[in-house]
Motif scaffolding. Structure first.
Motif, PDB file in Angstrom:
ATOM      1  N   ALA A 178      35.890  -7.198 -36.194  1.00 41.17           N
ATOM      2  CA  ALA A 178      36.808  -8.287 -36.533  1.00 41.17           C
ATOM      3  C   ALA A 178      37.996  -8.223 -35.590  1.00 41.17           C
ATOM      4  O   ALA A 178      38.177  -7.232 -34.874  1.00 41.17           O
ATOM      5  CB  ALA A 178      37.274  -8.151 -37.976  1.00 41.17           C
ATOM      6  N   ILE A 179      38.786  -9.282 -35.582  1.00 42.63           N
ATOM      7  CA  ILE A 179      39.950  -9.330 -34.698  1.00 42.63           C
ATOM      8  C   ILE A 179      41.209  -9.188 -35.545  1.00 42.63           C
ATOM      9  O   ILE A 179      41.590 -10.105 -36.279  1.00 42.63           O
ATOM     10  CB  ILE A 179      39.956 -10.644 -33.886  1.00 42.63           C
ATOM     11  N   HIS A 180      41.809  -8.009 -35.490  1.00 39.68           N
ATOM     12  CA  HIS A 180      43.055  -7.754 -36.216  1.00 39.68           C
ATOM     13  C   HIS A 180      44.141  -7.502 -35.168  1.00 39.68           C
ATOM     14  O   HIS A 180      44.230  -6.396 -34.628  1.00 39.68           O
ATOM     15  CB  HIS A 180      42.945  -6.509 -37.100  1.00 39.68           C
ATOM     16  N   ILE A 181      44.937  -8.507 -34.914  1.00 37.17           N
ATOM     17  CA  ILE A 181      45.929  -8.342 -33.847  1.00 37.17           C
ATOM     18  C   ILE A 181      47.157  -7.617 -34.373  1.00 37.17           C
ATOM     19  O   ILE A 181      47.795  -8.045 -35.326  1.00 37.17           O
ATOM     20  CB  ILE A 181      46.322  -9.700 -33.235  1.00 37.17           C
ATOM     21  N   GLY A 182      47.468  -6.499 -33.730  1.00 36.44           N
ATOM     22  CA  GLY A 182      48.716  -5.798 -34.023  1.00 36.44           C
ATOM     23  C   GLY A 182      49.846  -6.558 -33.359  1.00 36.44           C
ATOM     24  O   GLY A 182      49.752  -6.944 -32.205  1.00 36.44           O
ATOM     25  N   THR A 183      50.903  -6.781 -34.111  1.00 33.20           N
ATOM     26  CA  THR A 183      51.997  -7.589 -33.603  1.00 33.20           C
ATOM     27  C   THR A 183      53.228  -6.711 -33.469  1.00 33.20           C
ATOM     28  O   THR A 183      53.742  -6.209 -34.466  1.00 33.20           O
ATOM     29  CB  THR A 183      52.286  -8.744 -34.579  1.00 33.20           C
ATOM     30  N   ALA A 184      53.659  -6.511 -32.244  1.00 33.94           N
ATOM     31  CA  ALA A 184      54.807  -5.634 -32.018  1.00 33.94           C
ATOM     32  C   ALA A 184      56.064  -6.292 -32.569  1.00 33.94           C
ATOM     33  O   ALA A 184      56.395  -7.426 -32.204  1.00 33.94           O
ATOM     34  CB  ALA A 184      54.959  -5.347 -30.527  1.00 33.94           C
TER      35      ALA A 184
END
Lengths: 386, 83
Positions: free
Chosen positions: A250-256
């Protein structure tokens, strides 16, 4: 259990990354512990064998509890016998306190008897203190009888207050992750600038037509564009582990997210590619609020499959980010700014955004990275489809 | 509601969004983003909060008026004033 801050009293061992009896080398991740600051990977700083696991996954133990016993190579033991004035204890994962050494990484450092120089001597008390404070005995000048190292020498070599950088837990977590990234990951970097006038105009029209709480920020559009682009570039979305690169399902984007006054966290927005822009904006808003209040979940910290770092509207043109291990890529967005932009034979002033990619060369190559950045730019050209 | 009330209201909402900034002295003409390290999400939240509290829409195009405390007071006072 390493201490990750003065307010930390206990931590939960989440999992062992190495089996009992397995050989470990300096830099290996041997365990993951969960604290109120998130999941932290525990590294080992000496070569040896993981002789005994003293804490089981799921157990919550106070700071200072030994997690495991690590025995050194055979020759270490003989060295000890020759030079120690009393039998040295088996090197164990130590019991660091807040004021011991330099944070999570150093906290697991076993006693440094292996580096003891030929002929030097140290009293047991000095040896113990040196191991507590992470001091290399070989570098300490002894002032005791026959030049042996006594406790006072260690105290002078490492006065408690002076050797202890008062780092916030978050700063320590950043230090551990970024040091590991720079040490282990062969980064390559790409950058590309886009004319984002389509996205900016679309956003202005959208926001003019919506009440304040339903409006969007450009950051929601760029996150969605990255998520959609990644579907065709799986080699940038996943984890690099002992068996090489494993793409994520899956695509779990970490957001800085920057903390006011310093610090940074990059928790995940789960299934970023499946969210509408409105949902994504709501999640982003919620996440930023919670991160700045210190209330994010450990799954959000441990789950990101890739990270996006956006400088926002008060940043600079571009950033060259560092990958969060075990991820294999991070995408940076600079600030949008008006620039002279060539369009066929003319020059126009356009809002320009520079995107950068830092990627792990063990998992991907620059050619594919370039295509990924171009795809992101192309998606921002048709914001109505995001 | 006078200008001082509006000023207090803006400062209250900013400290609700960014508690770390509570008590930091800000000039009326200073860029709040620079003075208090506010980002675009903070300004977004400020617009939402002030719209809800005052019961009228602050158009996105007017959001830049809230970048300084003085500008924000002027803008809100103008919106509230009977026409």
């Amino acid at each position: 259990m390493p201490s990750l801050g003065s307010d930390m009293e206990a931590g939960i061992l989440v999992e062992w990354m190495k089996q009992q009896g397995e050989k470990v080398s300096r830099g290996d991740i041997i365990a993951v512990v969960e604290t109120d600051k998130g999941a932290i990977e525990v590294e080992v700083f000496e070569d040896g064998t993981l002789a005994e696991l003293l804490v089981q996954p799921g157990e919550k133990v106070p700071v200072g509890t030994p997690l495991a016993r690590i025995t050194g190579p055979k020759d270490t033991a003989s060295t000890e016998r020759r030079h120690a004035s009393a039998p040295a204890p088996t090197p164990a994962v130590p019991m660091p306190t807040v004021s011991s050494v330099q944070g999570a990484e150093a906290a697991i450092q076993p006693p440094t008897v292996t580096t003891l120089a030929e002929g030097s001597r140290a009293t047991p008390a000095a040896r113990l203190l040196a191991s507590e404070r992470g001091i290399d005995l070989a570098l300490v000048k002894g002032t005791g009888p026959d030049g042996s190292i006594v406790r006072r020498d260690i105290e002078e070599a490492a006065p408690r207050a002076a050797t202890v950088p008062d780092l916030e837990p978050m700063r320590r977590a950043i230090a551990a992750a970024m040091s590991r990234a720079k040490r282990d990951i062969p980064h390559y970097y790409l950058g590309h600038s886009f004319d984002v006038s389509q996205a900016v105009q679309w956003l202005d029209a959208y926001n003019a037509a919506h009440p304040p709480q339903e409006r969007l920020l450009l950051g929601a559009l760029t996150l969605k564009a990255v998520a959609l682009a990644l579907k065709d570039f799986p080699e940038f979305n996943g984890f690099y582990g002992p068996d090489g690169f494993v793409p994520a399902s899956a695509i779990h984007i970490g957001t800085a997210i920057a903390m006011r006054g310093g610090g940074l966290a990059a928790p995940a927005i789960h299934n970023t590619d499946t969210l509408t822009l409105a949902e994504l904006m709501e999640r982003l808003r919620d996440l930023i609020g919670r991160v700045r209040k210190g209330g994010f979940r450990s799954s959000e910290i441990s789950d990101p499959t890739i990270t996006v770092s956006s400088l926002g509207d008060r940043g600079v043109d571009m950033l060259l980010p560092i990958i969060y291990p075990p991820q294999v890529a991070i995408i940076g967005f600079g600030s949008v700014a008006p620039r002279a932009w060539a369009i066929e034979d003319a020059v126009a002033v356009r809002p320009v955004l520079t995107a950068t990619l830092a990627a792990d060369h063990r998992a991907s190559d620059g050619h594919r990275g370039a295509l990924l950045l171009r795809r992101i730019g192309g998606l921002l050209d048709t914001p109505e489809d995001l | 509601m006078n200008r001082e009330d509006l000023r207090q209201m803006i400062l209250e909402e900013i400290s609700a969004i960014a508690p770390e900034t509570d008590g930091v002295a800000v000039d009326d003409s200073e860029d709040l983003r620079e003075a208090l390290d506010l980002d675009s999400m903070d300004i977004f939240n400020l617009v939402v909060a002030l719209s809800q509290r005052l019961g009228f829409d602050i158009p996105d195009a007017d959001a830049p008026r809230l970048i300084t405390l003085g500008g924000g007071v002027d803008y809100l006072a103008g919106r509230i004033a009977p026409r």
